[in-house]
Enzyme design. Structure first.
Site, PDB file in Angstrom:
ATOM      1  N   ARG A  43       0.786  -1.240   0.000  1.00  0.00           N
ATOM      2  CA  ARG A  43       0.000   0.000   0.000  1.00  0.00           C
ATOM      3  C   ARG A  43       0.812   1.281   0.000  1.00  0.00           C
ATOM      4  O   ARG A  43       0.264   2.352  -0.249  1.00  0.00           O
ATOM      5  CB  ARG A  43      -0.953   0.000   1.208  1.00  0.00           C
ATOM      6  N   ARG A  53      -5.536  -2.158  -6.352  1.00  0.00           N
ATOM      7  CA  ARG A  53      -6.380  -2.703  -5.298  1.00  0.00           C
ATOM      8  C   ARG A  53      -7.812  -2.159  -5.399  1.00  0.00           C
ATOM      9  O   ARG A  53      -8.787  -2.880  -5.223  1.00  0.00           O
ATOM     10  CB  ARG A  53      -5.787  -2.359  -3.944  1.00  0.00           C
ATOM     11  N   ASP A  67      -0.022 -14.559   0.221  1.00  0.00           N
ATOM     12  CA  ASP A  67      -0.050 -14.407   1.662  1.00  0.00           C
ATOM     13  C   ASP A  67       0.337 -15.722   2.311  1.00  0.00           C
ATOM     14  O   ASP A  67       0.203 -16.781   1.699  1.00  0.00           O
ATOM     15  CB  ASP A  67      -1.436 -13.977   2.142  1.00  0.00           C
ATOM     16  N   TYR A 114      -2.053 -18.230  13.868  1.00  0.00           N
ATOM     17  CA  TYR A 114      -3.260 -17.674  13.239  1.00  0.00           C
ATOM     18  C   TYR A 114      -4.408 -18.669  13.263  1.00  0.00           C
ATOM     19  O   TYR A 114      -5.569 -18.301  13.457  1.00  0.00           O
ATOM     20  CB  TYR A 114      -2.959 -17.242  11.799  1.00  0.00           C
TER      21      TYR A 114
END
Ligand code: CP3
Length: 357
Positions: free
Chosen positions: A32, A41, A78, A155
Site C-alpha cells: 500500500r 487494489r 499471503d 493464526y
C-alpha cells in the site's frame, strides 16, 4: 523455455559466491505504500481478490521492480493461503487484519486437518508463480514463500492476529501432543507448498517465522525450531544451477542463530535487534545471512538512510573477515503503508553503491 537470468546477484549471495555488489530486496516490497498498488487494489476490490487472480498478482509483484533497482521479486500472495485451503476460510476486516471463519478450537478440529492439494485447492498460487516467472523474463529471480508451521498455527488457533497468544500458548501447555499433531500436518503442507512453488518456477524459497520470537527459548526449541529443521531437511530444492535456496526468516530469532545455521537451511533472515556482524561470527560461514535494517529507518531523511545502510553493510563485512560475500540486504521486517517510495529508491541505490566501493 524460460529466459536466462540476467541478474543473479541474489542467488549468488545465497550460495555465498562473489558478487559485484550486495543484492537487495525488501519484505513487503509490493504494497500500500505504492500509489500504483492502491490503484490496482481499488480496481480489484480487495487484497484477496488480488491474490487470487494470477494476472493481478503478477501486476503488483512487478510494480516495485519498475520503480526500484531491486535484485529479486517476491510472489504476491499471503502466508494464510494454506489454512484457507484447509477449510478455515480466510477473510479480512479493514483495520483489523486477517481472520478465520473456522479457527481450530479443539482436538477434533485438529484431527480433521489435511494437506490441501497444491494444483487444485492452491492452484491460483501456482498459476501466479507461472505467470510472474514468464513476465519477469529473466530480469531477476522470483522468491516463493510460506509461513512457518508455528506462525501459521498461531493464526489458525487464535483465529487471527493476537496480542498475547493466549489460546495457542494454553494449548502448548495443556495439550502439547495436540499442538504437535497440528504442527506436523502444517509442516507437511508447507513442504508440499514450497515444492509446488519451486516446480511452478520459484527460484528461491523463504519461510516467515514471524511469531517465533513470542516463545520462550525452551518453547521455541520445542514448537518452532524442530519444524523449521524438518522443512530444511525434507524440502527438495532441486539440483545444480536450478537449485532453489531456502531462507528461514524469523522475527526475534537472534538468540537461536547457531541452531538455525545448523538446521540445513541455506540462509537465515535476521531482524534488526541483532548486530549483523555478531550474527556472521556466530554462524561462521555455514549459511548466508539476510537483513537487517530497522524498517523504521525509512522514516529518516535520505542522509540518515544512506548512513544506516552503510552501518549494516559494514557490520556484516567486518564480522565476515572483510568480505561482503554471503549477504543479502533486506529490512529486518516488512515495510509499512505510510512509507515514502522515494526513500526506498535511496535505500536500494545506497546498498548497491556503498557495497560496490
Ligand atoms: O513481501 C511481499 O511484497 C510479498 C507479499 C506478502 C504479503 N503478505 C502481502 C500482503 C508476504 C510475503 C506476506 C506474508 C505475511 N502475511 C506474513 C508474514 C510477514 C512477515 O513480514 O513476517 C503475515 C504475518 C501475513 C498475514 C497478513 N496478511 C497480515 C498481518 C496482513 C496485513 C493486514 C493489514 O490490514 O495490513 C496481511 C494482508 C497483506 N498481505 C497485505 C499485503 C500487501 C496488505 C494488503 C492490503 O490491505 O492491500
Amino acid at each position: 523455455m524460460t529466459s536466462p537470468l540476467r541478474n543473479d546477484r541474489f542467488l549468488r549471495a545465497l550460495r555465498r559466491e562473489p558478487v559485484d555488489c550486495t543484492p537487495v530486496w525488501l519484505m513487503r516490497q509490493a504494497g500500500r505504500y505504492l500509489p500504483e498498488y492502491r490503484a490496482t487494489r481499488a480496481r480489484a476490490g480487495s487484497f484477496l481478490a488480488m491474490a487470487k487472480n494470477p494476472d493481478i498478482a503478477c501486476e503488483v509483484t512487478l510494480q516495485p521492480l519498475e520503480r526500484f533497482d531491486l535484485d529479486a521479486a517476491i510472489l504476491f500472495s499471503d502466508i494464510l493461503t494454506i489454512p484457507d485451503a484447509m477449510g478455515l476460510e480466510l477473510y479480512f476486516v479493514d483495520g483489523e487484519g486477517p481472520k478465520f471463519r473456522h479457527p481450530v478450537r479443539s482436538v477434533a478440529d485438529i484431527a480433521k486437518l489435511a494437506v490441501p492439494d497444491m494444483e487444485t485447492e492452491l492452484r491460483y498460487v501456482m498459476d501466479a508463480v507461472r505467470v510472474i516467472r514468464r513476465q519477469l523474463d529473466g530480469k531477476v529471480p522470483l522468491i516463493g514463500f510460506s509461513g512457518s508451521p508455528w506462525t501459521l498455527a498461531c493464526y489458525m488457533v487464535e483465529g487471527g492476529g493476537s496480542k498475547d497468544y493466549a489460546r495457542i500458548k494454553a494449548l502448548a501447555l495443556n495439550e502439547p501432543q495436540a499442538l504437535h499433531q497440528l504442527l506436523g500436518v502444517v509442516t507437511d503442507a508447507v513442504i508440499a507448498y514450497l515444492s509446488a512453488q519451486r516446480l511452478a518456477g520459484a527460484q528461491a524459497l523463504q519461510v516467515f517465522d514471524t511469531w517465533g520470537g513470542v516463545l520462550s527459548p525452551a518453547m521455541y526449541r520445542e514448537f518452532s525450531l524442530p519444524y523449521l529443521t524438518r522443512i530444511a531437511h525434507e524440502l527438495d530444492r532441486g539440483q545444480g544451477a536450478d537449485r532453489a535456496p531456502l531462507i528461514l526468516f524469523g522475527k526475534g530469532n537472534g538468540q537461536h542463530l547457531e541452531a538455525l545455521a545448523a538446521s540445513g537451511t541455506d540462509a537465515v533472515g535476521v531482524d534488526w535487534t541483532t548486530e549483523l556482524g555478531d550474527a556472521v561470527r556466530r554462524t561462521g560461514g555455514r549459511v548466508a545471512l539476510q537483513g537487517n535494517l530497522d524498517p523504521a529507518t525509512l522514516y529518516g531523511s535520505p542522509e540518515a538512510i544512506r548512513r544506516e545502510v552503510g552501518v549494516v553493510l559494514d557490520s556484516y563485512r567486518d564480522g565476515n573477515g572483510g568480505s561482503r560475500e554471503g549477504h543479502v540486504f533486506n529490512l529486518g521486517h516488512g515495510m509499512s503503508p505510510d512509507m515514502n517510495p522515494e526513500h526506498v529508491a535511496v535505500l536500494v541505490d545506497a546498498v548497491h553503491s556503498h557495497s560496490r566501493r
